[in-house]
Scaffold this motif. Sequence first.
Motif, PDB file in Angstrom:
ATOM      1  N   ILE A  87       0.861  -1.163   0.000  1.00  0.00           N
ATOM      2  CA  ILE A  87       0.000   0.000   0.000  1.00  0.00           C
ATOM      3  C   ILE A  87       0.903   1.221   0.000  1.00  0.00           C
ATOM      4  N   ALA A  88       0.671   2.161  -0.919  1.00  0.00           N
ATOM      5  CA  ALA A  88       1.492   3.364  -0.996  1.00  0.00           C
ATOM      6  C   ALA A  88       0.650   4.569  -0.613  1.00  0.00           C
ATOM      7  N   ALA A  89       1.243   5.483   0.167  1.00  0.00           N
ATOM      8  CA  ALA A  89       0.549   6.705   0.570  1.00  0.00           C
ATOM      9  C   ALA A  89       1.497   7.883   0.443  1.00  0.00           C
ATOM     10  N   ASN A  90       0.990   8.987  -0.095  1.00  0.00           N
ATOM     11  CA  ASN A  90       1.767  10.215  -0.208  1.00  0.00           C
ATOM     12  C   ASN A  90       1.744  10.913   1.137  1.00  0.00           C
ATOM     13  N   PHE A  91       2.939  11.180   1.707  1.00  0.00           N
ATOM     14  CA  PHE A  91       3.001  11.760   3.042  1.00  0.00           C
ATOM     15  C   PHE A  91       2.338  13.132   3.089  1.00  0.00           C
ATOM     16  N   ALA A  92       2.402  13.884   1.993  1.00  0.00           N
ATOM     17  CA  ALA A  92       1.829  15.225   1.976  1.00  0.00           C
ATOM     18  C   ALA A  92       0.306  15.199   2.019  1.00  0.00           C
ATOM     19  N   THR A  93      -0.291  14.099   1.569  1.00  0.00           N
ATOM     20  CA  THR A  93      -1.753  13.978   1.578  1.00  0.00           C
ATOM     21  C   THR A  93      -2.163  12.706   2.304  1.00  0.00           C
ATOM     22  N   LEU A  94      -1.417  12.369   3.352  1.00  0.00           N
ATOM     23  CA  LEU A  94      -1.598  11.090   4.026  1.00  0.00           C
ATOM     24  C   LEU A  94      -2.977  10.929   4.633  1.00  0.00           C
ATOM     25  N   MET A  95      -3.509  11.968   5.239  1.00  0.00           N
ATOM     26  CA  MET A  95      -4.782  11.851   5.935  1.00  0.00           C
ATOM     27  C   MET A  95      -5.909  11.386   5.008  1.00  0.00           C
ATOM     28  N   PRO A  96      -6.191  12.100   3.899  1.00  0.00           N
ATOM     29  CA  PRO A  96      -7.275  11.624   3.034  1.00  0.00           C
ATOM     30  C   PRO A  96      -6.990  10.260   2.415  1.00  0.00           C
ATOM     31  N   GLN A  97      -5.724   9.947   2.181  1.00  0.00           N
ATOM     32  CA  GLN A  97      -5.413   8.645   1.611  1.00  0.00           C
ATOM     33  C   GLN A  97      -5.699   7.521   2.595  1.00  0.00           C
ATOM     34  N   LEU A  98      -5.403   7.750   3.885  1.00  0.00           N
ATOM     35  CA  LEU A  98      -5.704   6.731   4.882  1.00  0.00           C
ATOM     36  C   LEU A  98      -7.204   6.535   5.028  1.00  0.00           C
ATOM     37  N   VAL A  99      -7.963   7.618   4.905  1.00  0.00           N
ATOM     38  CA  VAL A  99      -9.420   7.495   4.949  1.00  0.00           C
ATOM     39  C   VAL A  99      -9.910   6.692   3.753  1.00  0.00           C
ATOM     40  N   GLU A 100      -9.383   7.009   2.572  1.00  0.00           N
ATOM     41  CA  GLU A 100      -9.768   6.286   1.366  1.00  0.00           C
ATOM     42  C   GLU A 100      -9.375   4.816   1.474  1.00  0.00           C
ATOM     43  N   MET A 101      -8.248   4.545   2.145  1.00  0.00           N
ATOM     44  CA  MET A 101      -7.794   3.173   2.307  1.00  0.00           C
ATOM     45  C   MET A 101      -8.832   2.318   3.028  1.00  0.00           C
ATOM     46  N   GLU A 102      -9.566   2.944   3.948  1.00  0.00           N
ATOM     47  CA  GLU A 102     -10.580   2.206   4.683  1.00  0.00           C
ATOM     48  C   GLU A 102     -11.667   1.665   3.768  1.00  0.00           C
ATOM     49  N   HIS A 103     -11.870   2.324   2.615  1.00  0.00           N
ATOM     50  CA  HIS A 103     -12.897   1.893   1.675  1.00  0.00           C
ATOM     51  C   HIS A 103     -12.363   0.814   0.723  1.00  0.00           C
ATOM     52  N   ARG A 104     -11.042   0.721   0.583  1.00  0.00           N
ATOM     53  CA  ARG A 104     -10.450  -0.200  -0.392  1.00  0.00           C
ATOM     54  C   ARG A 104      -9.882  -1.461   0.245  1.00  0.00           C
ATOM     55  N   THR A 105      -9.933  -1.541   1.566  1.00  0.00           N
ATOM     56  CA  THR A 105      -9.398  -2.701   2.259  1.00  0.00           C
ATOM     57  C   THR A 105     -10.454  -3.234   3.226  1.00  0.00           C
ATOM     58  N   THR A 106     -10.178  -4.378   3.825  1.00  0.00           N
ATOM     59  CA  THR A 106     -11.114  -4.964   4.786  1.00  0.00           C
ATOM     60  C   THR A 106     -10.464  -4.987   6.165  1.00  0.00           C
ATOM     61  N   ALA A 107     -11.308  -5.037   7.195  1.00  0.00           N
ATOM     62  CA  ALA A 107     -10.798  -5.033   8.559  1.00  0.00           C
ATOM     63  C   ALA A 107     -11.486  -6.111   9.385  1.00  0.00           C
ATOM     64  N   ARG A 108     -10.753  -6.617  10.374  1.00  0.00           N
ATOM     65  CA  ARG A 108     -11.312  -7.591  11.317  1.00  0.00           C
ATOM     66  C   ARG A 108     -11.194  -7.003  12.716  1.00  0.00           C
ATOM     67  N   LEU A 109     -12.321  -6.963  13.427  1.00  0.00           N
ATOM     68  CA  LEU A 109     -12.343  -6.416  14.775  1.00  0.00           C
ATOM     69  C   LEU A 109     -11.867  -7.479  15.766  1.00  0.00           C
ATOM     70  N   LEU A 110     -10.782  -7.160  16.490  1.00  0.00           N
ATOM     71  CA  LEU A 110     -10.223  -8.112  17.443  1.00  0.00           C
ATOM     72  C   LEU A 110     -10.778  -7.918  18.842  1.00  0.00           C
ATOM     73  N   SER A 111     -11.025  -6.664  19.238  1.00  0.00           N
ATOM     74  CA  SER A 111     -11.560  -6.405  20.576  1.00  0.00           C
ATOM     75  C   SER A 111     -12.311  -5.090  20.595  1.00  0.00           C
ATOM     76  N   PHE A 112     -13.250  -4.978  21.524  1.00  0.00           N
ATOM     77  CA  PHE A 112     -14.117  -3.806  21.641  1.00  0.00           C
ATOM     78  C   PHE A 112     -14.518  -3.700  23.098  1.00  0.00           C
ATOM     79  N   SER A 113     -14.177  -2.576  23.741  1.00  0.00           N
ATOM     80  CA  SER A 113     -14.474  -2.471  25.175  1.00  0.00           C
ATOM     81  C   SER A 113     -14.522  -1.014  25.603  1.00  0.00           C
TER      82      SER A 113
END
Length: 264
Positions: A87-113
């Motif tokens: 996964i590549a991210a431009n440091f100058a625009t890292l914030m919006p890219q990380l947000v966009e990454m959430e839409h292009r990848t999947t996540a597994r919830l390990l804990s919630f408390s």
Amino acid sequence: MTVHAPETLPEGGKARMVYLSLRDEISNGDFTEGALLPGENRLAEAFGVSRITVRRALDALAAEGWIKKRTGAGSVVLPRPDGDTRIAANFATLMPQLVEMEHRTTARLLSFSYGPAPDGVASALGLAKRSTVQTAVRVRYADEQAFSHLTTHVPETIARNYGETDLATQPLFRLLERSGVLVESAYQSVTATLAAPDVADALGVSVGAPLLSLRRVVRDAEGRGVEHLSALYRPELFRLEMRLTRVGAGEARHWEPVIGAAET
């Protein structure tokens, strides 16, 4: 397709140093698919270690599918799974890219408390000590391969607006906005760290393996802290990039990041 097995660091500090250096060179493209690595004698001389140390490092790389050792013919670099999966991210625009990454990848919830905020988290969010926060731990995947370990802390007054099922299926930013939070700003920093046992197990790496560490504090329009994120990334699967340009004149000429520049 070559499948890289979970990382297993070789025994001995020097062998690990050789292993990590060679793995990074392969991952960064210094040694491309089909290339021959230098022989054991040359590697031993270059790193200032024994041939036995080099052999341990090469054995670990071979066990993980980075190289193939051929008797009498050296070690050849194997293809990466499905090409370059980083996964590549431009440091100058890292914030919006990380947000966009959430839409292009999947996540597994390990804990919630819910529980008292760690002192550092409370301070960063501007909360009173021992304030209750929601803590969630997730692992994010790209092409079914774990590449990041995410720990988020959200003040209880905000987090009570969504549940465990929501967080397991939706990006946190969307849940914050759905809760009425108007996100205004964020501060983030990037450094390096080593994998603790629980993180190593979740990411499929060895305890003590190097990781990129990103910390982010998100604030609303009134300056209140609404999210604290601690994110750990496998460096061979995630990279930060920045495009720069020279601006100004004379002695005032300097480098500046190019915001929003198209990648080539």
